[in-house]
Motif scaffolding. Structure first.
Motif, short mmCIF file in Angstrom:
data_model
loop_
_atom_site.label_atom_id
_atom_site.label_comp_id
_atom_site.label_asym_id
_atom_site.label_seq_id
_atom_site.Cartn_x
_atom_site.Cartn_y
_atom_site.Cartn_z
N MET A 176 0.66 -1.13 0.15
CA MET A 176 0.02 0.21 0.09
C MET A 176 0.91 1.25 0.09
O MET A 176 1.87 1.36 0.78
N SER A 177 0.27 2.32 -0.80
CA SER A 177 1.33 3.37 -0.88
C SER A 177 1.24 4.47 0.56
O SER A 177 -0.09 4.16 1.21
N ILE A 178 2.25 5.07 0.45
CA ILE A 178 2.24 5.91 1.97
C ILE A 178 1.53 7.63 1.37
O ILE A 178 0.55 7.88 1.96
N LEU A 179 1.87 7.76 0.02
CA LEU A 179 1.29 8.90 -0.55
C LEU A 179 0.03 8.85 -1.10
O LEU A 179 0.02 7.69 -2.04
N THR A 180 -0.73 9.60 -0.87
CA THR A 180 -2.05 9.44 -1.67
C THR A 180 -1.87 10.15 -3.06
O THR A 180 -0.90 10.77 -3.22
N GLU A 181 -3.01 9.91 -3.84
CA GLU A 181 -2.82 10.39 -5.45
C GLU A 181 -2.76 12.05 -5.20
O GLU A 181 -1.91 12.42 -5.81
N ARG A 182 -3.47 12.61 -4.14
CA ARG A 182 -3.49 13.98 -3.94
C ARG A 182 -2.12 14.36 -3.61
O ARG A 182 -1.53 15.33 -4.10
N ASP A 183 -1.28 13.67 -2.50
CA ASP A 183 -0.04 13.92 -2.07
C ASP A 183 0.92 14.01 -3.42
O ASP A 183 1.79 14.74 -3.62
N ALA A 238 0.61 16.81 -5.71
CA ALA A 238 1.48 18.11 -5.10
C ALA A 238 2.79 17.92 -5.03
O ALA A 238 3.54 18.91 -5.16
N VAL A 239 3.31 16.72 -4.69
CA VAL A 239 4.81 16.84 -4.62
C VAL A 239 5.53 16.86 -5.88
O VAL A 239 6.36 17.51 -6.22
N ARG A 240 4.61 16.08 -7.00
CA ARG A 240 5.24 16.36 -8.43
C ARG A 240 5.42 17.73 -8.83
O ARG A 240 6.31 18.16 -9.37
N ARG A 258 11.28 6.29 -1.96
CA ARG A 258 11.07 5.56 -3.32
C ARG A 258 9.95 6.12 -3.94
O ARG A 258 9.95 6.52 -5.03
N GLU A 259 8.85 6.52 -3.26
CA GLU A 259 7.51 7.08 -3.73
C GLU A 259 7.80 8.25 -4.12
O GLU A 259 7.36 8.66 -5.15
N VAL A 260 8.78 9.27 -3.25
CA VAL A 260 8.95 10.44 -3.69
C VAL A 260 9.76 10.52 -5.09
O VAL A 260 9.62 11.22 -5.96
N ALA A 261 10.85 9.60 -5.14
CA ALA A 261 11.65 9.50 -6.01
C ALA A 261 10.96 9.30 -7.53
O ALA A 261 11.65 9.74 -8.50
N GLU A 262 9.91 8.49 -7.49
CA GLU A 262 9.27 7.93 -8.63
C GLU A 262 8.44 9.29 -9.31
O GLU A 262 8.22 9.42 -10.42
N LEU A 263 8.44 10.41 -8.48
CA LEU A 263 7.81 11.52 -9.08
C LEU A 263 8.45 12.67 -9.85
O LEU A 263 8.07 13.66 -10.23
#
Lengths: 142, 68
Positions: free
Chosen positions: A1-8, A11-13, A46-51
Protein backbone atom coordinates in the motif's frame (compact mmCIF):
# COMPACT_ATOMS: atom_id res chain seq x y z
CA UNK A 1 0.00 0.00 0.00
CA UNK A 2 1.25 3.47 -0.87
CA UNK A 3 2.13 5.97 1.81
CA UNK A 4 1.42 8.94 -0.44
CA UNK A 5 -2.15 9.46 -1.62
CA UNK A 6 -2.84 10.45 -5.21
CA UNK A 7 -3.43 13.99 -4.02
CA UNK A 8 -0.04 13.96 -2.20
CA UNK A 9 1.64 12.69 -5.33
CA UNK A 10 0.19 15.47 -7.45
CA UNK A 11 1.29 18.10 -4.94
CA UNK A 12 4.80 16.64 -4.61
CA UNK A 13 5.17 16.27 -8.38
CA UNK A 14 4.31 19.95 -8.77
CA UNK A 15 6.87 20.91 -6.12
CA UNK A 16 9.59 18.72 -7.62
CA UNK A 17 9.09 20.47 -10.96
CA UNK A 18 11.07 23.27 -9.25
CA UNK A 19 14.18 21.09 -8.96
CA UNK A 20 17.12 22.87 -10.54
CA UNK A 21 19.32 19.79 -10.90
CA UNK A 22 19.81 16.23 -9.72
CA UNK A 23 19.08 15.27 -6.13
CA UNK A 24 20.33 12.13 -4.44
CA UNK A 25 18.67 10.76 -1.34
CA UNK A 26 21.13 8.54 0.51
CA UNK A 27 19.09 6.40 2.87
CA UNK A 28 20.53 4.48 5.80
CA UNK A 29 18.61 1.39 6.87
CA UNK A 30 19.39 -1.45 9.23
CA UNK A 31 16.64 -4.00 9.70
CA UNK A 32 18.16 -5.43 12.87
CA UNK A 33 17.89 -2.07 14.58
CA UNK A 34 14.59 -0.54 13.44
CA UNK A 35 13.03 -2.75 10.77
CA UNK A 36 9.59 -1.17 10.51
CA UNK A 37 10.75 2.44 10.55
CA UNK A 38 13.55 1.73 8.06
CA UNK A 39 11.12 -0.01 5.73
CA UNK A 40 8.65 2.87 5.96
CA UNK A 41 11.43 5.39 5.38
CA UNK A 42 12.70 3.56 2.30
CA UNK A 43 9.21 3.21 0.89
CA UNK A 44 8.44 6.90 1.39
CA UNK A 45 11.69 7.93 -0.26
CA UNK A 46 11.12 5.64 -3.24
CA UNK A 47 7.58 6.97 -3.68
CA UNK A 48 8.97 10.51 -3.75
CA UNK A 49 11.76 9.57 -6.15
CA UNK A 50 9.21 8.12 -8.59
CA UNK A 51 7.76 11.60 -9.02
CA UNK A 52 10.81 13.19 -10.62
CA UNK A 53 13.50 11.93 -12.95
CA UNK A 54 15.94 14.25 -11.20
CA UNK A 55 15.76 12.23 -7.97
CA UNK A 56 17.84 9.14 -7.29
CA UNK A 57 17.97 6.92 -4.22
CA UNK A 58 20.79 4.94 -2.71
CA UNK A 59 20.21 2.68 0.28
CA UNK A 60 23.10 1.90 2.59
CA UNK A 61 23.44 -0.21 5.70
CA UNK A 62 25.66 1.54 8.26
CA UNK A 63 26.79 -1.83 9.65
CA UNK A 64 28.05 -2.89 6.21
CA UNK A 65 28.81 0.40 4.47
CA UNK A 66 30.74 1.67 7.44
CA UNK A 67 33.12 3.95 5.58
CA UNK A 68 30.27 5.72 3.80
CA UNK A 69 28.30 6.04 7.05
CA UNK A 70 31.35 7.51 8.79
CA UNK A 71 31.97 9.91 5.94
CA UNK A 72 28.38 11.12 6.16
CA UNK A 73 28.50 11.18 9.96
CA UNK A 74 25.51 8.85 10.21
CA UNK A 75 25.37 6.44 13.14
CA UNK A 76 21.62 5.96 13.65
CA UNK A 77 18.76 4.63 11.51
CA UNK A 78 16.53 5.40 9.80
CA UNK A 79 18.54 8.31 8.42
CA UNK A 80 18.81 10.16 5.15
CA UNK A 81 21.26 12.53 3.51
CA UNK A 82 19.81 15.00 1.01
CA UNK A 83 22.49 15.73 -1.59
CA UNK A 84 22.54 18.06 -4.55
CA UNK A 85 25.62 18.82 -6.60
CA UNK A 86 27.40 18.05 -3.32
CA UNK A 87 26.66 17.19 0.29
CA UNK A 88 25.54 20.39 1.99
CA UNK A 89 25.21 18.75 5.40
CA UNK A 90 21.44 18.18 5.46
CA UNK A 91 20.31 15.07 7.35
CA UNK A 92 16.95 13.62 8.39
CA UNK A 93 16.83 11.20 11.31
CA UNK A 94 13.58 9.25 11.40
CA UNK A 95 10.78 9.01 8.86
CA UNK A 96 10.07 12.51 7.54
CA UNK A 97 6.30 12.40 7.72
CA UNK A 98 3.83 15.15 8.53
CA UNK A 99 5.45 18.54 8.90
CA UNK A 100 8.93 17.15 8.25
CA UNK A 101 7.80 15.84 4.88
CA UNK A 102 7.35 19.36 3.55
CA UNK A 103 10.81 20.19 4.90
CA UNK A 104 12.23 17.20 3.02
CA UNK A 105 10.73 18.47 -0.24
CA UNK A 106 12.02 21.97 0.53
CA UNK A 107 15.49 20.52 1.25
CA UNK A 108 15.47 18.70 -2.08
CA UNK A 109 14.64 21.91 -3.91
CA UNK A 110 17.28 24.02 -2.18
CA UNK A 111 20.09 21.46 -2.65
CA UNK A 112 19.12 21.10 -6.31
CA UNK A 113 19.62 24.80 -6.95
CA UNK A 114 22.32 25.50 -4.37
CA UNK A 115 20.56 28.82 -3.84
CA UNK A 116 19.24 29.27 -0.30
CA UNK A 117 16.27 31.54 0.25
CA UNK A 118 17.81 33.76 2.90
CA UNK A 119 18.34 37.48 3.25
CA UNK A 120 21.64 38.97 2.05
CA UNK A 121 22.43 39.86 5.67
CA UNK A 122 22.02 36.25 6.75
CA UNK A 123 24.07 34.93 3.85
CA UNK A 124 26.97 37.30 4.45
CA UNK A 125 26.93 36.56 8.20
CA UNK A 126 27.10 32.82 7.50
CA UNK A 127 29.93 33.28 5.02
CA UNK A 128 31.95 34.81 7.81
CA UNK A 129 31.52 31.93 10.25
CA UNK A 130 34.85 31.01 11.85
CA UNK A 131 33.73 27.69 13.28
CA UNK A 132 31.45 24.79 12.52
CA UNK A 133 27.75 25.03 13.38
CA UNK A 134 25.67 21.95 14.05
CA UNK A 135 21.92 22.61 14.12
CA UNK A 136 19.61 19.91 15.43
CA UNK A 137 15.87 20.42 14.95
CA UNK A 138 13.63 18.10 16.95
CA UNK A 139 10.07 17.74 15.78
CA UNK A 140 7.12 15.37 15.78
CA UNK A 141 4.90 14.33 12.86
CA UNK A 142 1.95 16.51 13.87
CA UNK B 1 14.10 22.92 9.87
CA UNK B 2 13.51 25.14 6.86
CA UNK B 3 15.84 27.94 7.94
CA UNK B 4 18.45 25.47 9.20
CA UNK B 5 18.63 23.61 5.91
CA UNK B 6 18.84 26.80 3.87
CA UNK B 7 21.68 27.93 6.14
CA UNK B 8 23.42 24.59 5.53
CA UNK B 9 23.33 25.27 1.80
CA UNK B 10 24.54 28.84 2.36
CA UNK B 11 27.62 27.81 4.36
CA UNK B 12 29.95 24.82 4.37
CA UNK B 13 30.30 25.42 8.10
CA UNK B 14 26.64 24.70 8.81
CA UNK B 15 25.10 21.26 9.14
CA UNK B 16 21.37 20.74 9.72
CA UNK B 17 19.77 17.59 11.09
CA UNK B 18 16.03 17.08 11.44
CA UNK B 19 15.27 14.58 14.18
CA UNK B 20 11.93 12.86 14.58
CA UNK B 21 11.71 13.10 18.37
CA UNK B 22 9.40 10.17 19.07
CA UNK B 23 11.53 7.78 16.98
CA UNK B 24 14.71 8.78 18.82
CA UNK B 25 13.69 8.87 22.49
CA UNK B 26 17.27 8.58 23.75
CA UNK B 27 18.36 11.64 21.79
CA UNK B 28 15.23 13.49 22.84
CA UNK B 29 15.94 12.70 26.48
CA UNK B 30 19.59 13.66 26.16
CA UNK B 31 18.59 17.05 24.77
CA UNK B 32 15.65 17.44 27.15
CA UNK B 33 13.06 17.84 24.41
CA UNK B 34 9.82 18.82 26.15
CA UNK B 35 8.18 20.72 23.30
CA UNK B 36 8.71 20.85 19.55
CA UNK B 37 10.14 22.22 17.46
CA UNK B 38 13.22 22.35 19.66
CA UNK B 39 16.42 23.64 18.14
CA UNK B 40 19.85 22.85 19.58
CA UNK B 41 22.90 24.56 18.10
CA UNK B 42 26.38 23.21 18.81
CA UNK B 43 24.92 21.44 21.86
CA UNK B 44 25.00 24.75 23.70
CA UNK B 45 22.41 27.22 22.45
CA UNK B 46 18.84 25.98 22.45
CA UNK B 47 15.32 27.26 22.06
CA UNK B 48 11.80 26.07 21.40
CA UNK B 49 9.45 27.25 18.68
CA UNK B 50 9.94 28.93 15.35
CA UNK B 51 11.94 32.17 15.19
CA UNK B 52 12.12 34.82 12.49
CA UNK B 53 15.21 34.53 10.30
CA UNK B 54 17.12 37.39 11.96
CA UNK B 55 16.57 35.94 15.45
CA UNK B 56 17.51 32.44 14.27
CA UNK B 57 20.70 33.86 12.76
CA UNK B 58 21.49 35.57 16.07
CA UNK B 59 21.25 32.20 17.84
CA UNK B 60 23.54 30.61 15.24
CA UNK B 61 26.11 33.38 15.65
CA UNK B 62 25.84 33.13 19.43
CA UNK B 63 26.52 29.38 19.28
CA UNK B 64 29.36 29.83 16.81
CA UNK B 65 31.10 32.44 18.91
CA UNK B 66 30.64 30.79 22.31
CA UNK B 67 33.83 29.72 24.03
CA UNK B 68 34.43 25.99 23.96
Amino acid sequence: MSILTERDRQAVRAELAKLGGPVKLVVFSQSLVAADLCRENEQLVREVAELSEQVSVEVLNPAIDRDRADAYGVDQVPAMVVEGARDYGIRFLGVPSGYEFSNLIDAMIVVSTGEPELSDTTKSSLTGLAGDVDIKVFSTPT
Amino acid sequence: MRLAQHMAVASDRVRATAIEATEFPDLSRAYRVMAVPKIVINDRVQFEGALPESDFLAKVLEAASAVH
